[in-house]
Write a protein that holds these residues in place. Structure first.
Motif, PDB file in Angstrom:
ATOM      1  N   ALA A 389      49.585  34.557  90.191  1.00 55.60           N
ATOM      2  CA  ALA A 389      49.045  33.334  89.587  1.00 55.60           C
ATOM      3  C   ALA A 389      49.650  33.098  88.210  1.00 55.60           C
ATOM      4  CB  ALA A 389      47.534  33.439  89.481  1.00 55.60           C
ATOM      5  N   ARG A 390      49.947  31.833  87.912  1.00 55.42           N
ATOM      6  CA  ARG A 390      50.477  31.501  86.606  1.00 55.42           C
ATOM      7  C   ARG A 390      49.497  30.654  85.808  1.00 55.42           C
ATOM      8  NH1 ARG A 390      55.846  32.524  86.723  1.00 55.42           N
ATOM      9  NH2 ARG A 390      56.128  31.296  84.829  1.00 55.42           N
ATOM     10  N   PRO A 392      45.609  29.214  84.806  1.00 54.53           N
ATOM     11  CA  PRO A 392      44.261  29.780  84.798  1.00 54.53           C
ATOM     12  C   PRO A 392      43.465  29.385  86.037  1.00 54.53           C
ATOM     13  CG  PRO A 392      44.556  28.192  82.990  1.00 54.53           C
ATOM     14  CD  PRO A 392      45.878  28.383  83.636  1.00 54.53           C
ATOM     15  N   MET A 395      44.472  31.546  88.839  1.00 53.74           N
ATOM     16  CA  MET A 395      43.999  32.918  88.625  1.00 53.74           C
ATOM     17  C   MET A 395      42.518  33.024  88.946  1.00 53.74           C
ATOM     18  SD  MET A 395      44.405  35.213  85.207  1.00 53.74           S
ATOM     19  CE  MET A 395      42.971  34.668  84.292  1.00 53.74           C
ATOM     20  N   ARG A 399      41.022  35.353  91.986  1.00 53.74           N
ATOM     21  CA  ARG A 399      40.092  36.447  91.720  1.00 53.74           C
ATOM     22  C   ARG A 399      38.784  36.253  92.475  1.00 53.74           C
ATOM     23  NH1 ARG A 399      42.549  40.937  90.374  1.00 53.74           N
ATOM     24  NH2 ARG A 399      43.948  40.632  88.613  1.00 53.74           N
ATOM     25  N   THR A 562      27.117  31.278  84.163  1.00 50.53           N
ATOM     26  CA  THR A 562      28.495  31.472  83.740  1.00 50.53           C
ATOM     27  C   THR A 562      29.166  30.145  83.434  1.00 50.53           C
ATOM     28  OG1 THR A 562      28.523  33.330  85.246  1.00 50.53           O
ATOM     29  CG2 THR A 562      30.623  32.640  84.345  1.00 50.53           C
ATOM     30  N   LEU A 568      30.430  26.070  77.020  1.00 50.90           N
ATOM     31  CA  LEU A 568      30.186  26.268  75.596  1.00 50.90           C
ATOM     32  C   LEU A 568      31.456  26.725  74.894  1.00 50.90           C
ATOM     33  CD1 LEU A 568      26.657  27.891  75.315  1.00 50.90           C
ATOM     34  CD2 LEU A 568      27.333  25.500  75.360  1.00 50.90           C
ATOM     35  N   SER A 569      32.183  27.615  75.540  1.00 55.25           N
ATOM     36  CA  SER A 569      33.367  28.126  74.846  1.00 55.25           C
ATOM     37  C   SER A 569      34.580  27.247  75.104  1.00 55.25           C
ATOM     38  CB  SER A 569      33.641  29.572  75.236  1.00 55.25           C
ATOM     39  OG  SER A 569      33.616  29.707  76.618  1.00 55.25           O
ATOM     40  N   GLY A 570      34.340  26.015  75.544  1.00 55.16           N
ATOM     41  CA  GLY A 570      35.417  25.034  75.540  1.00 55.16           C
ATOM     42  C   GLY A 570      36.272  24.993  76.784  1.00 55.16           C
TER      43      GLY A 570
ATOM     44  N   SER B  78      36.004  19.921  73.199  1.00 54.66           N
ATOM     45  CA  SER B  78      36.280  21.056  74.077  1.00 54.66           C
ATOM     46  C   SER B  78      37.521  21.796  73.600  1.00 54.66           C
ATOM     47  CB  SER B  78      36.516  20.580  75.518  1.00 54.66           C
ATOM     48  OG  SER B  78      35.312  20.353  76.153  1.00 54.66           O
ATOM     49  N   ARG B  81      36.719  23.754  70.542  1.00 55.27           N
ATOM     50  CA  ARG B  81      35.938  24.964  70.839  1.00 55.27           C
ATOM     51  C   ARG B  81      36.825  26.046  71.427  1.00 55.27           C
ATOM     52  NH1 ARG B  81      32.121  21.405  73.013  1.00 55.27           N
ATOM     53  NH2 ARG B  81      32.413  22.114  75.148  1.00 55.27           N
ATOM     54  N   ARG B  82      37.872  25.586  72.118  1.00 53.66           N
ATOM     55  CA  ARG B  82      38.747  26.535  72.785  1.00 53.66           C
ATOM     56  C   ARG B  82      39.735  27.127  71.797  1.00 53.66           C
ATOM     57  NH1 ARG B  82      40.067  23.024  76.738  1.00 53.66           N
ATOM     58  NH2 ARG B  82      42.231  22.686  76.182  1.00 53.66           N
ATOM     59  N   LEU B  94      31.149  36.820  80.403  1.00 48.35           N
ATOM     60  CA  LEU B  94      32.362  37.280  81.083  1.00 48.35           C
ATOM     61  C   LEU B  94      32.302  36.861  82.544  1.00 48.35           C
ATOM     62  CD1 LEU B  94      32.685  40.871  79.602  1.00 48.35           C
ATOM     63  CD2 LEU B  94      33.906  38.792  78.934  1.00 48.35           C
ATOM     64  N   LEU B  95      33.467  36.516  83.087  1.00 58.47           N
ATOM     65  CA  LEU B  95      33.506  36.171  84.502  1.00 58.47           C
ATOM     66  C   LEU B  95      33.510  37.456  85.308  1.00 58.47           C
ATOM     67  CD1 LEU B  95      35.976  33.212  84.439  1.00 58.47           C
ATOM     68  CD2 LEU B  95      33.653  33.166  85.309  1.00 58.47           C
ATOM     69  N   LEU B  98      36.750  38.668  87.217  1.00 56.70           N
ATOM     70  CA  LEU B  98      38.012  38.936  86.537  1.00 56.70           C
ATOM     71  C   LEU B  98      37.989  40.318  85.898  1.00 56.70           C
ATOM     72  CD1 LEU B  98      38.967  35.657  84.627  1.00 56.70           C
ATOM     73  CD2 LEU B  98      39.510  36.343  86.944  1.00 56.70           C
ATOM     74  N   PRO B  99      39.107  41.061  85.958  1.00 51.77           N
ATOM     75  CA  PRO B  99      39.174  42.306  85.205  1.00 51.77           C
ATOM     76  C   PRO B  99      39.176  41.992  83.693  1.00 51.77           C
ATOM     77  CG  PRO B  99      41.267  41.830  86.279  1.00 51.77           C
ATOM     78  CD  PRO B  99      40.283  40.825  86.774  1.00 51.77           C
ATOM     79  N   GLU B 102      42.101  40.056  81.999  1.00 49.60           N
ATOM     80  CA  GLU B 102      42.222  38.641  82.354  1.00 49.60           C
ATOM     81  C   GLU B 102      41.089  37.823  81.742  1.00 49.60           C
ATOM     82  OE1 GLU B 102      42.758  38.227  86.569  1.00 49.60           O
ATOM     83  OE2 GLU B 102      44.650  39.331  86.529  1.00 49.60           O
ATOM     84  N   LEU B 106      42.025  34.661  79.350  1.00 49.65           N
ATOM     85  CA  LEU B 106      41.683  33.333  79.868  1.00 49.65           C
ATOM     86  C   LEU B 106      41.777  32.202  78.828  1.00 49.65           C
ATOM     87  CD1 LEU B 106      40.837  31.832  82.400  1.00 49.65           C
ATOM     88  CD2 LEU B 106      38.457  32.297  81.815  1.00 49.65           C
ATOM     89  N   MET B 109      45.328  31.307  78.250  1.00 46.38           N
ATOM     90  CA  MET B 109      45.922  30.612  79.384  1.00 46.38           C
ATOM     91  C   MET B 109      45.411  29.177  79.463  1.00 46.38           C
ATOM     92  SD  MET B 109      45.964  33.574  82.297  1.00 46.38           S
ATOM     93  CE  MET B 109      46.777  32.562  83.527  1.00 46.38           C
ATOM     94  N   LEU B 110      44.134  28.994  79.129  1.00 47.98           N
ATOM     95  CA  LEU B 110      43.607  27.630  79.098  1.00 47.98           C
ATOM     96  C   LEU B 110      44.334  26.810  78.051  1.00 47.98           C
ATOM     97  CD1 LEU B 110      39.782  28.303  79.459  1.00 47.98           C
ATOM     98  CD2 LEU B 110      41.279  27.215  81.115  1.00 47.98           C
ATOM     99  N   ARG B 115      50.910  33.529  81.820  1.00 45.41           N
ATOM    100  CA  ARG B 115      50.071  34.700  82.037  1.00 45.41           C
ATOM    101  C   ARG B 115      50.591  35.947  81.326  1.00 45.41           C
ATOM    102  NH1 ARG B 115      46.820  37.059  87.042  1.00 45.41           N
ATOM    103  NH2 ARG B 115      48.655  38.133  87.821  1.00 45.41           N
ATOM    104  N   ARG B 154      37.706  38.640  73.656  1.00 45.19           N
ATOM    105  CA  ARG B 154      37.993  37.305  74.143  1.00 45.19           C
ATOM    106  C   ARG B 154      37.750  36.261  73.051  1.00 45.19           C
ATOM    107  NH1 ARG B 154      35.407  34.561  79.416  1.00 45.19           N
ATOM    108  NH2 ARG B 154      33.630  34.131  78.072  1.00 45.19           N
TER     109      ARG B 154
END
Lengths: 654, 229
Positions: A389-390, A392, A395, A399, A562, A568-570, B78, B81-82, B94-95, B98-99, B102, B106, B109-110, B115, B154
């Motif tokens: 995956a390249r 997000p 990815m 996952r 989630t 929230l984190s954009g 947004s 915030r990012r 955390l997702l 995902l390990p 990653e 994230l 990458m956003l 990657r 993160r």
């Protein structure tokens, strides 16, 4: 306990109500489709039953003589029943007021309509009588069936001459019409209906089971809270079961209600050239109740399986560990069942019902095995994509496939199974014979060899120069011993008239157009199979779209916390939407294609590889197009919910 | 005194008839850590959400340096915030699939990083926070403190201007909480970022440069200004 469960559902907030409602809705759709599949089998049985009177059991000393034949007229086949009374005690056949007198012809309503304006010499003259009445419903498989009942004199040669075509019954003495053999055609259709049932019920069952677990998954946190205040695991299981089962019961009742309302519409699906009597679809009414009761039980069982992981710990929220690799044994089972099916299908000798049953069972097994191997493939796809995956979105999607391949599979299972079904039927040849009259035509009829010359002379006199009559040896491969073939060469314009003259002159034998009339029967079957395939695919697609929608909504609800924090984190919603779309489309593309191929490979040896004809290509293309559109559309349904979930930052007691 | 990094002026916000913020002024300077305390329902989280551009205040303005935040479009906020803000919550951000590496990569990458390019600083930050060798673990395979340090990595990997933390140690035991708080304060100071911590815990508040208290939608400077470390 029940009242507590009910209270928990009502007070569980919108999320709980939504998921319980989704379960009920999903179960309702599944029940509707199940009722359809069950009723379909009974309806075919009803049709078959109403053809039994045409082949009653033979007796030594009876009241009447019966014989049947198939007459052809243009592109249609007419079932003819010749009846002659022996001693005046014969009962009236079904759908008739009285036993027909010699010279009386009773027509089915559809045949009467067809013959409107047709000169008598072109058709009715074949029966040497006058139209005397209309056949009632009890005599007909379906409202559009073409049937003629012809009253004869018991001494007439028509009622004594042997008949040689496959689907005819030679004159036999009977004492009534109460029991007999159903038309062989309907025996065949009933087998096809069982096959269709298997193809429809398996995806519906998978979908229903997935829906059952929807409520359970949503309950994780609240169940854990219950455990925390001291509820025993048994109590928690019971609470959830009551809730799920009540939802399922409501869904089952609603689905059955919907089915009842829909029967008049479903009755219009034409099979074997005609729609259904609505009553036929109600023939399985006692079983309707059984389905209503069985569905919630199955849902409950599925819910218990889903609950196993939840009730263990009061700390509840199942912690995500490294996703368990699905074992390759799934692949082995799939391969084994497929090979078993292939081998079994090669060993089929005759159309023995037991063999057919075993084959059907194995076929159902293959479909179930597709369901087993699906998640395994999804996980493999996820692993590969996760490595490469390249973006997000890709990815996240990959996952998720690795993490919960079963959920991803549930979303695409419908389309994959539809692909399997489409692949299975794509190879069935759907060649239609052209039945238009040609410039010159040859009619042939099979008669007893001893009488061939006399009959031919009769025929030559009857046609009076309209056709050339010849006598030939029967076909060495298919012709019966001791028969001869009388043929008549004529023009397309005189075809039906010559046919009428021949039918009379040859003592009721039915003259066929060479290479054409045998195609009329198979045309009917092809048309019916095509309708059946369309219906089955429609059902499977409906299931696929529903399960994509339900699972899409379910996964948003599952992960609402989630998603909210990601917002929230954009994290842009488009990325999540894209990831969620890829979660479905990537496995769908691969599994959809794979299952089409599997379906083809499995059925190819059974029906012989004829190559793809246009219909097959059309079915495949439609499958892919509709399937993709349905799943994407269904996924889009959950987007507003995702938006609402992500942007919901109102104060909450966490 | 250095000019403030994040400023809120005259912030008002009500939900239905409930007043969450009734005219609040707030600011934090680069390198400064400010604890926001107050009873439940006093408007702590609302203040944080307003400052971070998650919700728009009914009245008043929010600035990052000189840039108005509250008047930006949702898309721009947004993006802000990012790229400029970072968040740390009690748990759950955390997702799970995902390990660790990653999860940390994230946000980069956003932001458009490839990657491999995103994974490199992600692993570096994990190493810095004492998680070397655990890059492959999934959140469920980490202890609470470890998971919170992954969340911290993160937050910091984008080199934010402001870090917003909402009860960052709320789900941890005292020793682990202390440790996470220590790492948080230290790395934020290294980045010269501002830190806004919403907390119930007086010990957490005491470790910040300054403490403010919200009661009934109004802000009060806390009488006992925290002494740093």
């Amino acid at each position: 306990m029940t009242s507590l469960a009910w209270r928990l559902t009502r007070l569980g907030g919108r999320g709980a109500l939504l998921s319980t409602g989704l379960t009920a809705l999903a179960v309702a759709v599944a029940t509707l489709l199940l009722q359809f599949a069950v009723a379909g089998n009974f309806a075919f049985a009803e049709r078959a039953d109403r053809t039994e009177w045409r082949a009653p059991d033979e007796v030594d000393d009876g009241a009447a003589v019966i014989a049947t034949a198939t007459d052809f007229f243009g592109a249609d086949a007419v079932t003819r029943v010749d009846l002659a009374e022996l001693d005046g005690s014969a009962p009236a056949p079904p759908g008739m007021d009285s036993f027909p007198e010699p010279g009386q012809v009773w027509l089915s309503p559809a045949l009467a309509d067809l013959l409107e304006g047709v000169p008598e010499e072109d058709f009715l003259a074949r029966y040497g009588g006058e139209a005397a009445g209309e056949l009632g419903e009890e005599a007909l498989a379906h409202p559009n069936e073409l049937v003629a009942v012809v009253g004869r004199d018991a001494g007439s040669p028509v009622m004594t001459a042997e008949r040689f075509d496959q689907d005819m019954i030679s004159p036999r003495v009977v004492d009534g019409f109460d029991s007999g053999d159903a038309s062989f055609l309907y025996g065949f259709y009933r087998v096809l209906m069982v096959l269709a049932t298997v193809l429809m019920v398996v995806p519906v069952a998978i979908f229903g089971a997935a829906a059952a677990r929807l409520t359970v998954a949503r309950r994780d946190e609240r169940l854990a809270a219950l455990r925390l205040v001291g509820a025993t695991p048994g109590q928690v299981v019971r609470l959830t079961l009551i809730e799920t089962t009540l939802a399922a019961l409501a869904g089952a009742v609603a689905g059955t209600g919907a089915w009842m309302v829909l029967t008049p519409l479903v009755a219009r699906i034409p099979i074997d050239g005609g729609p259904w009597f609505v009553g036929d679809l109600w023939a399985g009414a006692p079983w309707m109740a059984a389905v209503v009761l069985a569905v919630p039980v199955l849902v409950a069982v599925s819910a218990v399986i889903g609950l196993r992981s939840v009730v263990i710990s009061p700390l509840g929220v199942a912690r995500r560990v490294r996703p368990k690799g699905l074992r390759a044994i799934r692949l082995v089972v799939f391969a084994a069942v497929s090979v078993a099916f292939l081998v079994a299908s090669q060993m089929v000798g005759g159309g023995d019902m037991v063999v057919v049953a075993v084959l059907m069972g194995l076929f159902a097994g293959v479909i179930a095995a597709v369901n087993l191997v699906g998640p395994w493939v999804v996980q493999k796809i996820g692993r590969i994509l996760a490595r490469t995956a390249r973006t997000p979105a890709r990815m996240l999607a990959a996952r998720r496939l690795v993490d919960d391949p079963k959920a991803a599979w549930r979303t695409v299972a419908g389309v994959a199974l539809a692909g399997f079904v489409a692949g299975s039927v794509a190879l069935i040849p759907m060649i239609e014979t052209d039945t238009d009259a040609r410039e010159s035509e040859t009619l042939t009829a099979t008669v007893e060899a001893d009488e061939a010359e006399a009959l031919a002379a009769n025929a030559a006199e009857a046609v009076d120069g309209l056709a050339e009559i010849e006598v030939a040896e029967p076909d060495p491969d298919f012709g019966a011993e001791g028969t001869a073939v009388v043929s008549a060469a004529t023009t397309g314009a005189d075809l039906e008239r010559v046919r009428s003259l021949l039918t009379v002159a040859l003592d009721g034998a039915s003259p066929e157009r060479e290479e054409v009339d045998e195609g009329i029967m198979s045309n009917g079957i092809v048309a019916s199979v095509r309708v059946g395939v369309t219906v089955v695919l429609g059902v499977v697609f409906m299931t696929a779209a529903m399960s994509a929608a339900v699972n899409g909504l379910g996964s948003v609800l599952d992960r609402r916390k989630t998603y909210r924090l990601l917002h929230l984190s954009g994290t842009p919603r488009e990325v999540l939407d894209r990831a969620r779309r890829q979660e479905t489309i990537l496995p769908m593309a691969i599994l959809g294609g794979g299952s089409v191929l599997t379906g083809m490979l499995l059925t190819a040896p059974l029906i012989g590889v004829m190559g793809l004809d246009a219909t097959g290509v059309a079915i495949l293309a439609a499958t892919l197009a509709i399937g993709t559109a349905a799943v994407i559309g269904a996924g889009a349904l959950s987007r507003p919910l995702l938006k609402a979930t992500m942007e919901d930052v109102s104060p909450r007691p966490d | 005194m250095t000019p403030p990094m994040i400023t809120g002026l005259g912030l008002h916000k009500r939900f239905g008839s409930a007043v969450a913020l009734g005219g609040v002024d707030f600011s934090a300077a680069p390198g400064e850590s400010v604890a926001v305390t107050g009873p439940s329902g006093s408007g702590k989280s609302t203040l944080l959400h307003c400052l971070a551009g998650i919700i728009k205040p009914d009245a008043g303005e929010v600035r990052l340096f000189d840039e108005r935040v509250d008047s930006l479009s949702e898309r721009q906020r947004s993006h802000l915030r990012r790229s400029r803000f970072a968040f740390l919550f009690q748990f759950g951000q955390l997702l799970p699939e995902l390990p660790a590496d990653e999860n940390v990569a994230l946000p980069l990458m956003l932001g458009g990083d490839s990657r491999p390019k995103a994974l490199e600083p992600a692993r570096e930050w994990l190493g810095r926070l004492g998680l070397a060798g655990k890059e492959d673990r999934r959140p469920g395979e980490l202890s609470g403190g470890e998971a919170q340090r992954v969340a911290l990595a993160r937050a910091l990997v984008i080199r934010p201007a402001v870090v917003f933390a909402d009860e960052p140690t709320g789900a941890l035991d005292r020793a682990t909480g202390d440790q996470v708080m220590g790492v948080l304060l230290q790395t934020v100071a290294e980045l010269n970022a501002a830190l806004v911590v919403v907390t119930h815990d007086p010990l957490v508040a005491a470790r910040c440069d300054r403490t403010v208290e919200i009661r009934d939608g109004r802000l009060f400077d806390h009488p006992m200004a925290g002494a740093r470390r």
